[in-house]
Design a protein around this motif. Sequence first.
Motif, PDB file in Angstrom:
ATOM      1  N   UNK A  30       0.837  -1.053   0.095  1.00 31.37           N
ATOM      2  CA  UNK A  30       0.139   0.033   0.248  1.00 31.37           C
ATOM      3  C   UNK A  30       0.797   1.323  -0.136  1.00 31.37           C
ATOM      4  N   UNK A  31       0.442   2.156  -0.542  1.00 33.45           N
ATOM      5  CA  UNK A  31       1.307   3.590  -0.618  1.00 33.45           C
ATOM      6  C   UNK A  31       0.210   4.386  -0.159  1.00 33.45           C
ATOM      7  N   UNK A  32       0.935   5.519   0.572  1.00 30.73           N
ATOM      8  CA  UNK A  32       0.078   6.525   1.565  1.00 30.73           C
ATOM      9  C   UNK A  32       0.788   7.724   1.125  1.00 30.73           C
ATOM     10  N   UNK A  33      -0.152   8.475   0.874  1.00 34.13           N
ATOM     11  CA  UNK A  33       0.192  10.202   0.561  1.00 34.13           C
ATOM     12  C   UNK A  33      -0.493  10.992   1.556  1.00 34.13           C
ATOM     13  N   UNK A  34       0.129  11.608   2.537  1.00 31.76           N
ATOM     14  CA  UNK A  34      -0.456  12.219   3.622  1.00 31.76           C
ATOM     15  C   UNK A  34      -0.096  13.638   3.351  1.00 31.76           C
ATOM     16  N   UNK A  35      -1.192  14.490   3.099  1.00 31.55           N
ATOM     17  CA  UNK A  35      -0.973  16.059   2.952  1.00 31.55           C
ATOM     18  C   UNK A  35      -1.297  16.668   4.100  1.00 31.55           C
ATOM     19  N   UNK A  36      -0.133  17.117   4.868  1.00 38.37           N
ATOM     20  CA  UNK A  36      -0.141  18.031   6.027  1.00 38.37           C
ATOM     21  C   UNK A  36      -0.038  19.547   5.962  1.00 38.37           C
ATOM     22  N   UNK A  37      -1.019  20.016   6.441  1.00 40.17           N
ATOM     23  CA  UNK A  37      -1.069  21.501   6.414  1.00 40.17           C
ATOM     24  C   UNK A  37      -0.942  22.158   7.818  1.00 40.17           C
ATOM     25  N   UNK A  38       0.388  22.690   7.761  1.00 39.25           N
ATOM     26  CA  UNK A  38       0.839  23.274   9.186  1.00 39.25           C
ATOM     27  C   UNK A  38       0.025  24.673   9.245  1.00 39.25           C
ATOM     28  N   UNK A  39       0.051  25.056  10.355  1.00 38.94           N
ATOM     29  CA  UNK A  39      -0.563  26.331  10.768  1.00 38.94           C
ATOM     30  C   UNK A  39       0.476  27.445  10.313  1.00 38.94           C
ATOM     31  N   UNK A  40       0.125  28.565   9.726  1.00 42.50           N
ATOM     32  CA  UNK A  40       0.973  29.561   9.196  1.00 42.50           C
ATOM     33  C   UNK A  40       2.486  29.600   9.934  1.00 42.50           C
ATOM     34  N   UNK A  41       3.350  29.515   9.210  1.00 39.67           N
ATOM     35  CA  UNK A  41       4.905  29.476   9.976  1.00 39.67           C
ATOM     36  C   UNK A  41       5.277  28.416  10.728  1.00 39.67           C
ATOM     37  N   UNK A  42       4.511  27.426  10.853  1.00 38.44           N
ATOM     38  CA  UNK A  42       4.892  26.281  11.655  1.00 38.44           C
ATOM     39  C   UNK A  42       5.432  25.074  11.022  1.00 38.44           C
ATOM     40  N   UNK A  43       5.630  24.997   9.481  1.00 37.78           N
ATOM     41  CA  UNK A  43       6.076  23.922   8.957  1.00 37.78           C
ATOM     42  C   UNK A  43       7.270  23.584   9.112  1.00 37.78           C
ATOM     43  N   UNK A  44       8.320  24.272   9.245  1.00 42.38           N
ATOM     44  CA  UNK A  44       9.598  23.802   9.756  1.00 42.38           C
ATOM     45  C   UNK A  44       9.685  23.013  10.995  1.00 42.38           C
ATOM     46  N   UNK A  45       8.831  23.724  11.969  1.00 44.39           N
ATOM     47  CA  UNK A  45       8.921  22.863  13.480  1.00 44.39           C
ATOM     48  C   UNK A  45       8.033  21.623  13.089  1.00 44.39           C
ATOM     49  N   UNK A  46       7.195  21.461  12.627  1.00 43.31           N
ATOM     50  CA  UNK A  46       6.565  20.118  12.431  1.00 43.31           C
ATOM     51  C   UNK A  46       7.612  19.155  11.771  1.00 43.31           C
ATOM     52  N   UNK A  97      -4.829  15.192   5.492  1.00 38.72           N
ATOM     53  CA  UNK A  97      -5.755  14.230   4.634  1.00 38.72           C
ATOM     54  C   UNK A  97      -4.689  13.276   4.180  1.00 38.72           C
ATOM     55  N   UNK A  98      -5.072  11.978   4.492  1.00 39.10           N
ATOM     56  CA  UNK A  98      -4.480  10.800   4.289  1.00 39.10           C
ATOM     57  C   UNK A  98      -5.141   9.941   2.888  1.00 39.10           C
ATOM     58  N   UNK A  99      -4.359   9.681   1.884  1.00 40.76           N
ATOM     59  CA  UNK A  99      -4.713   8.879   0.912  1.00 40.76           C
ATOM     60  C   UNK A  99      -3.966   7.475   0.949  1.00 40.76           C
ATOM     61  N   UNK A 100      -4.838   6.402   1.190  1.00 42.98           N
ATOM     62  CA  UNK A 100      -4.340   5.054   0.912  1.00 42.98           C
ATOM     63  C   UNK A 100      -4.670   4.533  -0.526  1.00 42.98           C
ATOM     64  N   UNK A 101      -3.488   4.062  -1.115  1.00 43.01           N
ATOM     65  CA  UNK A 101      -3.551   3.522  -2.448  1.00 43.01           C
ATOM     66  C   UNK A 101      -2.893   2.222  -2.481  1.00 43.01           C
ATOM     67  N   UNK A 102      -3.520   1.443  -3.487  1.00 50.80           N
ATOM     68  CA  UNK A 102      -2.983   0.125  -3.902  1.00 50.80           C
ATOM     69  C   UNK A 102      -2.670   0.102  -5.279  1.00 50.80           C
ATOM     70  N   UNK A 103      -1.828  -0.702  -5.743  1.00 51.82           N
ATOM     71  CA  UNK A 103      -1.303  -0.707  -6.949  1.00 51.82           C
ATOM     72  C   UNK A 103      -2.352  -1.177  -7.831  1.00 51.82           C
ATOM     73  N   UNK A 104      -2.659  -0.920  -9.091  1.00 51.95           N
ATOM     74  CA  UNK A 104      -3.748  -1.228 -10.043  1.00 51.95           C
ATOM     75  C   UNK A 104      -3.278  -2.495 -10.590  1.00 51.95           C
TER      76      UNK A 104
END
Length: 105
Positions: free
Chosen positions: A4-20, A97-104
């Motif tokens: 399985x493949x996972x693409x997790x799109x993580x949105x940090x609060x403004x200015x917090x991405x580097x800390x996360x 947002x988490x996307x869980x995908x399987x090979x076709x």
Amino acid sequence: MSTVHVFAIITAKPGQREAVLELFNANVPTVLAEDGCIAYEATVDTENAGPMQTLFGPDIFVVVEKWASMAALGAHATSEHMKAYSASTKDMLADRVIHILSPFQ
């Protein structure tokens, strides 16, 4: 079952991405040592990719993961180190947002 493949799109609060990302990167070796983890890394927009690219933006990173099975992914999701990571970043995140995908086949 297949990988399985996972693409997790993580949105940090403004200015917090580097800390996360610092907390994320500190956790990466532990995740890579998990049974069934094939790949696990944070990715950000590539600079100067040209007009073919749609940018996520300065507050977003995408975690690209590959797991040997859904069982391995499930164990990862409930592991103590992921619970600790989630607790440490909870107040720095605006969305996830988490996307869980399987090979076709």
